[in-house]
Design an enzyme around this catalytic site. Structure first.
Site, short mmCIF file in Angstrom:
data_model
loop_
_atom_site.label_atom_id
_atom_site.label_comp_id
_atom_site.label_asym_id
_atom_site.label_seq_id
_atom_site.Cartn_x
_atom_site.Cartn_y
_atom_site.Cartn_z
N GLU B 58 0.42 12.70 5.62
CA GLU B 58 -0.94 13.10 5.99
C GLU B 58 -1.12 13.21 7.48
O GLU B 58 -1.82 14.11 7.98
CB GLU B 58 -1.96 12.11 5.42
N HIS B 128 -9.76 4.02 -3.68
CA HIS B 128 -9.98 5.44 -3.99
C HIS B 128 -11.47 5.80 -4.09
O HIS B 128 -11.79 6.88 -4.58
CB HIS B 128 -9.32 5.82 -5.32
C1 LIG Z 1 -0.96 8.00 1.38
C2 LIG Z 1 -1.28 8.60 0.07
N1 LIG Z 1 -1.25 9.94 -0.06
C3 LIG Z 1 -1.55 10.52 -1.24
C4 LIG Z 1 -1.88 9.76 -2.33
C5 LIG Z 1 -2.18 10.41 -3.68
N2 LIG Z 1 -1.01 10.16 -4.56
C6 LIG Z 1 -0.96 9.14 -5.40
S1 LIG Z 1 0.51 9.00 -6.16
C7 LIG Z 1 1.12 10.35 -5.36
C8 LIG Z 1 2.51 10.80 -5.57
C9 LIG Z 1 3.49 9.74 -5.19
O1 LIG Z 1 4.78 10.20 -5.39
P1 LIG Z 1 6.01 9.22 -5.35
O2 LIG Z 1 5.96 8.40 -4.10
O3 LIG Z 1 7.21 10.01 -5.59
O4 LIG Z 1 5.75 8.20 -6.55
P2 LIG Z 1 5.65 8.58 -8.11
O5 LIG Z 1 4.24 8.96 -8.37
O6 LIG Z 1 6.60 9.67 -8.38
O7 LIG Z 1 6.00 7.30 -8.79
C10 LIG Z 1 0.14 10.89 -4.54
C11 LIG Z 1 0.31 12.09 -3.72
C12 LIG Z 1 -1.93 8.37 -2.15
N3 LIG Z 1 -2.27 7.55 -3.13
N4 LIG Z 1 -1.61 7.83 -0.95
#
Ligand SMILES: Cc1ncc(C[n+]2csc(CCOP(=O)(O)OP(=O)(O)O)c2C)c(N)n1
Ligand SMILES: Cc1ncc(C[n+]2csc(CCOP(=O)(O)OP(=O)(O)O)c2C)c(N)n1
Ligand SMILES: [Mg+2]
Ligand SMILES: [Mg+2]
Lengths: 323, 321, 321, 323
Positions: B58, B128
């Protein structure tokens, strides 16, 4: 902890699997509000990692965090009560799926902010060790998190100060809908190397393999070694979040999903047991979860008058919002 | 005209501005597949060069937008969660906002930040569910909180065309609204609107709470004539519009889904009492001080301003003085 | 007792608390050699395990402090620049502040964040001159702005002992003050103090501006009896103390070095008028909306609240009503 | 730009050196309020890098940024007027030392926040190229900045999207008083490798060497290559900031300082010229700076009534702070 224990590993994997499936049912039934990020398919990682830890060791999880909390030893009934927002929940209904925590078993919490927990865990492990506890810590995160600057800063801090933290990257190939190749320049292991941290990749679908690499890393860390990284390759069997059960997002080819689901940690761990023993475990897990669901749904909903309880640990009371 | 949902109004604003102006590009997480259901169809229409799905970085992509803006683009950055604005606070406040003055007017930073689903999403818990618009009003970044589909369209269009950074909060409580929109047209930044005329008290309501205020005003119609003022833009605020209303009614109640201390409701009350003699003490209905939204739905609701609280505040204000 | 400088009062507070309580550790950039001239002597006394000089990784070391606090420490984090609080806004607001509620009371996060030299340092320009205390008052993190050496000592001690996160702003405009301090003692959080009693108007002044307010009050002594109230803690605010003062004087002027919109001055005015009938409209003297401090000293000064402005505001308030 | 040009390189190095020395005098004289972070000793880097760039190429600098701004072609007189806070300054007196910018010659500004500029520059280069300009960009930063998550995120973004940005790390061994070994786990080059970026180390005291590696990287980037990193090893001859001239901080052993100062870019570049030519350049630089000082001190101070000019590009006017 101890060496190989196929029964225990299978039990944990199976418990998480069935917990998640029941949680999804409770989402559908409207008992879990807000939905969950199912850990289905990734159970082998939490199970394998936590099998190599002691109770006093510390762990932080993620938004996809049920598996971590359960594998570290939290009570499934109180966990489920938490997801259902009951006062009998781990967090008294204040945290829900993404913040479930159980400090009593060393779980400093799931965390809803991607990449945020690594430095927190590093500080906690450091402080416990300063106080003489011979502990290590594990912080779980996804493949998406390795692009967050705050996590990379944590890599540096842990490596620099040689805090025994195992950084466990659950690489399930996607961050929400973004494929790892679309987001990660270089490699995940390379991000560890950048900070002088050893990194090893492991088949995250095989809990025993995960346990082994974790145990080896933990042994090195307990012997005075610095932090390490494990990249556990895995696949998410279900949706990023249960909202996808309503809204279909098109980002994973069906063949890929089928192939990903073909290597199931439940089967892999289960095949190592005598079928009769396996059936016994399954039955015991089912019974435990039956009881957990009952416990969860029997728990009282919190009183709205207590909405701001625990806002301040110092006892400060907030002005309310009324006119 | 067909009924337009709030979300689709945002989509239309993006599509229209992208079509009108090549310099508009969109950045964000999962916008390719429109996970937030706002950027729907944009990739197909405008291609990956202008619809850039980002890694989870971000801070970098927010600053990337700043840089692109310095070089002539009008980036729109979508954030999946309101609290991501905390994570990029530095990038917006200390860089995007400050560049024009610090460079002595050598540049502009026309970036729009959009949060589809600000405030409580019910069940998404502490990290959130924030509604941090007052933070941006404090630092002086243009801040809009559209209450209706027409305003969602019109304010987002104006935000994109604005030469300064603008944060657009699209409250979760308004996202599913639908309305007959006869005219898709830009809505000027910094101009409020009287949503319901009244004579006895001015209720200022922010975002989705405009609809609660209108409902409460209806309910109270037998007892009192309640004017509902929707500021639409919180910074810069339409002080003249509000003074006009309050000067007529002589009474003020503000309802705002932000935290109480140093929130927009307090700002509104302070500025009004500095300029207008009220017939009764003003009141506000807000989140509590320092609010963190607990997970359990009943607790989550308890922390948000409610219609009962608003009704009570209006009635008390009418009695006072 | 000898004369104590504001800076040394901070040093003493750190040293005393570190000596008293093993769980107190200090983190920050260049604190080893005390580049900010606050952590002087600590490394020698307490060793590198408790005086941890950090890499330039503000987000990581702020979260590290959160984690250490979860495990029993009472970390103090020093920031070299006020705007570094923007960079770690996420870490403080979305994590440290929220952990106790989100975990249902399983933990506390007793971290103290210290900014020695908040506000304008004259000549440090746009990115080094912020005074963002209202942001923390909005999110509900305990926020203190000591005005005197004795309070610098006493409030920092109380901050360290507090079980919640506390941000301590040490204004650049106060850092070089010296005073005879007869008694080094904790000052309770959340309690203001009447610095100068008066009968005609209450002036609330924040941080270094307390001294400007006292000077202006002295100057006006022939014309009016000005009471100066120093809140010391901006969140939680000592409303009862202020109500007591304003109820007596019936008039209110606030002077505050933060931005105007959604600042602490607005909050003070709003809360007072909700509860106390004033004899005249309240007034505030602040930075402008959205202020960015320009580099040139005359411009830098022009953006900060000045004594002339305060004098004028007091005089107008006394005339009104 | 073009190939080797020892005279031009020397001229730039010498100009920066004498500019800084005069600026320090003006700090002492009270004409530059707030002090500066002197670039003394590091001049070879800015000079060498910018000699390999075109006017349209974009650059961002740092808190220690005078050299970058001058080397890219800003007028020393207007630069000095900026440091003196005059309306005739590059930023009309609004920016000062840490924010000096000259968009006209591609300098998007010095930046007072360590690690912040990399992603900004990346976005700017990307947008200019989207508009068809065949430019590249350079973002300067120190060894301290490689521990900032926001910069590491920028590495990833630039590498992932193949934006031709040269990341130039000026490793002067210290971040304020913190030695690089006390802050950087792993290596600086390793941080580039983590994101699949090529990295090369160069002697930052030799402007010609810097020019060469830069020219090679720029050529690769103009030919379609992605971002690269250059680690320029250097030494800061003077204080971190002029406040150290009043308050002695004890962190660099005197022998180290002496040794560091022994490799002077002015001498290294100067030795490549005929002494007579060198003397001519010196005289010309001196004349230019005499004029610059005169220009700077003759410029009017800004009118306090204009303090909020340029706050909003949209023309919005802020409420003032009076009562
Ligand atoms: C800093 C941040 N950016 C965006 C989000 C929204 N978000 C929640 S889970 C996710 C994807 C995370 O991907 P990954 O780290 O690969 O974990 P996975 O969901 O695949 O277990 C996003 C973009 C968030 N919670 N925190
Ligand atoms: C994000 C951030 N943290 C801290 C500071 C304060 N600060 C200014 S310069 C500096 C040291 C920077 O070191 P380095 O990056 O090596 O650059 P150098 O000063 O050596 O040129 C620090 C800590 C800052 N300006 N920004
Ligand atoms: Mg993933
Ligand atoms: Mg350095």
């Amino acid at each position: 902890m101890t060496g190989s224990d196929p029964l225990r590993l299978y039990r944990t994997v199976r418990l998480i699997r069935r917990f998640e499936e029941r949680a999804i049912e409770l989402v559908r039934a409207g008992q879990i509000v807000g939905g969950i990020h199912p850990y289905l398919g990734q159970e082998g990682i939490a199970a394998g990692v936590c099998a190599a830890l002691d109770r006093e060791d510390l762990v932080t999880g993620t938004h996809r965090g049920h598996g971590h909390v359960l594998a570290k030893g939290a009570d499934p009934a109180r966990m489920l009560a938490e997801l259902c927002g009951r006062v009998t929940g781990l967090n008294r209904g204040r945290g829900g799926s993404m913040h479930a925590a159980d400090f009593g078993v060393g779980v400093l919490g799931a965390n809803a902010i991607v990449g945020a927990a690594g430095a927190i865990l590093t500080g906690a492990v450091w402080e416990r060790r300063r106080r003489g506890a011979d502990i290590v810590g594990v912080t779980f995160f996804g493949d998406g998190a390795v692009n967050e600057g705050m996590l990379l800063e944590a890599f540096n801090l842990a490596a620099l100060w040689r805090v025994p933290v195992l950084f466990v990257c659950e690489n399930n190939g996607y961050a929400t809908t973004m494929p790892v190749e679309g987001a990660v320049a270089g490699t995940i292991a390379g991000r560890a190397a950048a900070f002088g941290m050893p990194a090893v990749a492991v088949d995250g679908q095989d809990p025993e393999a995960v346990r082994e690499v974790t145990a080896a890393a933990v042994a090195r860390m307990r012997a005075g070694g610095g932090p390490e990284l494990v990249e556990a390759r895995t696949y998410r069997f279900d949706a990023h979040h249960t909202f996808e059960h309503q809204v279909r997002l098109d980002y994973r080819p069906p063949e890929e999903v089928a192939e990903g689901r073909s290597r199931d940690p439940v089967d892999i761990a289960g095949a190592r047991l005598d079928p009769a023993v396996r059936a016994e475990v399954d039955a015991a897990v089912e019974a435990e979860l039956d009881a957990a669901v009952e416990y969860a749904l029997a728990g009282p909903h919190p009183d709205p008058a207590t909405a701001l309880d625990h806002l301040y640990a110092s006892g400060l009371t907030a002005r309310t919002g009324g006119g | 005209m067909p009924r337009l949902s709030y979300r689709r109004a945002l989509t239309r604003a993006l599509a229209d501005e992208m079509a009108r102006d090549e310099s508009v590009v969109v950045l964000g997480e999962d916008i390719r597949v429109a996970a937030a259901n706002v950027t729907t169809g944009l990739l197909k229409k405008f291609g990956p060069e202008r619809v850039r799905d980002t890694p989870l970085s971000e801070q970098a992509f927010t600053s990337f937008a700043t840089g692109a803006a310095l070089a002539g683009a009008r980036p729109v950055v979508e954030f999946q969660i309101p609290s991501l604005l905390f994570l990029v606070f530095e990038q917006i406040v200390n860089h995007a906002h400050k560049f024009p003055l610090m460079t002595g007017g050598q540049c502009a930073v026309p970036v729009t930040y959009v949060v589809p689903g600000s405030g409580s999403r019910t069940g998404w818990a502490g990290q959130h569910s924030d509604h941090p618009y007052a933070l941006f009003a404090h630092v002086g970044v243009t801040t809009v909180v559209p209450a209706t589909p027409a305003d969602a369209y019109g304010l987002l269009v104006s935000a994109i065309r604005c030469d300064d950074p603008v944060v657009v909060f699209a409250p979760a409580g308004a996202l599913d609204l639908r309305a007959d929109v006869t005219d898709l047209t830009p809505v000027p930044l910094g101009r409020g609107i009287v949503r319901r005329p009244g004579a006895d008290v001015t209720v200022v309501a922010v975002g989705h709470l405009v609809h609660d205020a209108l409902a409460v005003a209806e309910e109270l119609a037998g007892q009192a004539s309640v004017e509902v003022f929707d500021p639409r833009t919180l910074y810069p605020f339409d002080w003249d519009g509000l003074f006009e209303s309050v000067s007529r009614t002589g009474r003020l109640v503000v309802v705002d889904d932000g935290n109480r201390s140093c929130g927009i409701a307090g700002e509104i009350i302070a500025t009004v009492v500095e300029r207008v003699r009220l017939a009764a003490p003003p009141r506000r209905v807000t989140r509590p001080d320092g609010a963190v939204l607990p997970f359990a739905p009943a607790l989550d609701r308890a922390v948000q301003p409610g219609r009962d609280q608003l009704t009570a505040a209006i009635q008390l204000t009418l009695k006072d003085g």
